[in-house]
Design a protein around this motif. Structure first.
Motif, mmCIF file in Angstrom:
data_model
loop_
_atom_site.group_PDB
_atom_site.id
_atom_site.type_symbol
_atom_site.label_atom_id
_atom_site.label_comp_id
_atom_site.label_asym_id
_atom_site.label_seq_id
_atom_site.Cartn_x
_atom_site.Cartn_y
_atom_site.Cartn_z
ATOM 1 N N GLU A 86 42.836 47.987 47.300
ATOM 2 C CA GLU A 86 42.703 47.561 48.682
ATOM 3 C C GLU A 86 43.528 46.408 48.945
ATOM 4 O O GLU A 86 43.953 46.129 49.977
ATOM 5 C CB GLU A 86 41.051 47.498 49.066
ATOM 6 C CG GLU A 86 40.273 48.634 48.929
ATOM 7 C CD GLU A 86 39.522 48.847 50.165
ATOM 8 O OE1 GLU A 86 39.297 48.101 50.939
ATOM 9 O OE2 GLU A 86 38.775 49.804 49.952
ATOM 10 N N THR A 87 43.750 45.513 47.972
ATOM 11 C CA THR A 87 44.655 44.507 48.096
ATOM 12 C C THR A 87 45.676 44.670 46.950
ATOM 13 O O THR A 87 45.727 45.222 46.000
ATOM 14 C CB THR A 87 43.725 42.907 48.000
ATOM 15 O OG1 THR A 87 43.114 42.961 46.614
ATOM 16 C CG2 THR A 87 42.640 42.942 48.925
ATOM 17 N N ALA A 88 46.719 43.799 47.143
ATOM 18 C CA ALA A 88 47.675 43.683 46.061
ATOM 19 C C ALA A 88 47.259 43.427 44.722
ATOM 20 O O ALA A 88 47.579 44.018 43.768
ATOM 21 C CB ALA A 88 49.018 42.698 46.527
ATOM 22 N N CYS A 89 46.605 42.573 44.647
ATOM 23 C CA CYS A 89 45.731 42.144 43.162
ATOM 24 C C CYS A 89 45.003 43.236 42.639
ATOM 25 O O CYS A 89 44.552 43.156 41.468
ATOM 26 C CB CYS A 89 45.023 40.635 43.272
ATOM 27 S SG CYS A 89 46.279 39.410 43.563
ATOM 28 N N LYS A 90 44.609 44.154 43.443
ATOM 29 C CA LYS A 90 43.594 45.115 42.932
ATOM 30 C C LYS A 90 43.909 46.239 42.483
ATOM 31 O O LYS A 90 43.541 47.343 42.041
ATOM 32 C CB LYS A 90 42.560 45.450 44.044
ATOM 33 C CG LYS A 90 41.412 44.354 44.495
ATOM 34 C CD LYS A 90 40.566 44.330 43.309
ATOM 35 C CE LYS A 90 39.417 43.088 44.025
ATOM 36 N NZ LYS A 90 38.711 43.100 42.791
ATOM 37 N N HIS A 91 45.575 46.416 42.768
ATOM 38 C CA HIS A 91 46.343 47.527 42.292
ATOM 39 C C HIS A 91 46.435 47.657 40.482
ATOM 40 O O HIS A 91 46.433 46.170 39.986
ATOM 41 C CB HIS A 91 47.860 47.635 42.669
ATOM 42 C CG HIS A 91 48.058 48.093 44.237
ATOM 43 N ND1 HIS A 91 47.403 47.714 45.328
ATOM 44 C CD2 HIS A 91 48.555 49.136 44.465
ATOM 45 C CE1 HIS A 91 47.907 48.353 46.011
ATOM 46 N NE2 HIS A 91 48.588 49.285 45.819
#
Length: 156
Positions: A86-91
């Protein structure tokens, strides 16, 4: 290896990952630069000792570097898949990768050269018993990397 939970140490699993790869990238040190070249390959494992086989033209930068320095690094990877968050860091990503180093040397003896080419063709086509005319054997450069270090990692 920092992420021990992703380390693969089982030889059968490592060979399966290598078998699923179509490209091996060789890394050479060239007077302050790193030169990386992607190559198709074949490999064998005998009693835990892996050897990678390659072919190429008999001249060029990589050939010059093999004569200059007999140590290379290598990298293979397979089964990459982006895991969206859902966010860049959650990829994240799924992957399998292998890195290592070894001693690189030319194969000149015709029977060993044929065996190496058979190994390359088997890996790439699944077919054995190829014919290699003498003129072709003389024209092609064949070399091998005898693996000294290898680490394997996966995140599936």
């Amino acid at each position: 290896m920092r992420r021990k939970d992703r380390e693969v140490i089982d030889n059968v699993k490592i060979n399966e990952i290598i078998s699923s790869c179509h490209c091996c990238r060789l890394g050479f040190y060239d007077d302050g630069e790193v030169y990386i070249v992607p190559l198709n390959f074949g490999f064998k494992e005998n009693d835990g000792q892996r050897t990678f086989y390659f072919h190429s033209a008999k001249e060029g930068r990589k050939i010059d570097l093999i004569y200059k320095n007999h140590t290379v690094g290598f990298e293979l990877d397979a089964n990459y898949e982006l895991i969206k968050g859902e966010t860049a860091c959650k990829h994240s990503a799924r992957f399998q990768s292998i890195i290592g180093s070894g001693d690189i040397k030319f194969i000149e003896e015709p029977e060993e050269k044929k065996a190496a080419l058979q190994t390359i063709m088997l890996h790439n086509t699944g077919k054995e018993d190829w014919e290699f005319p003498d003129a072709m054997l003389q024209a092609v450069g064949v070399f091998k990397v005898e693996v000294k270090t290898l680490s394997c990692k996966e995140h599936l």
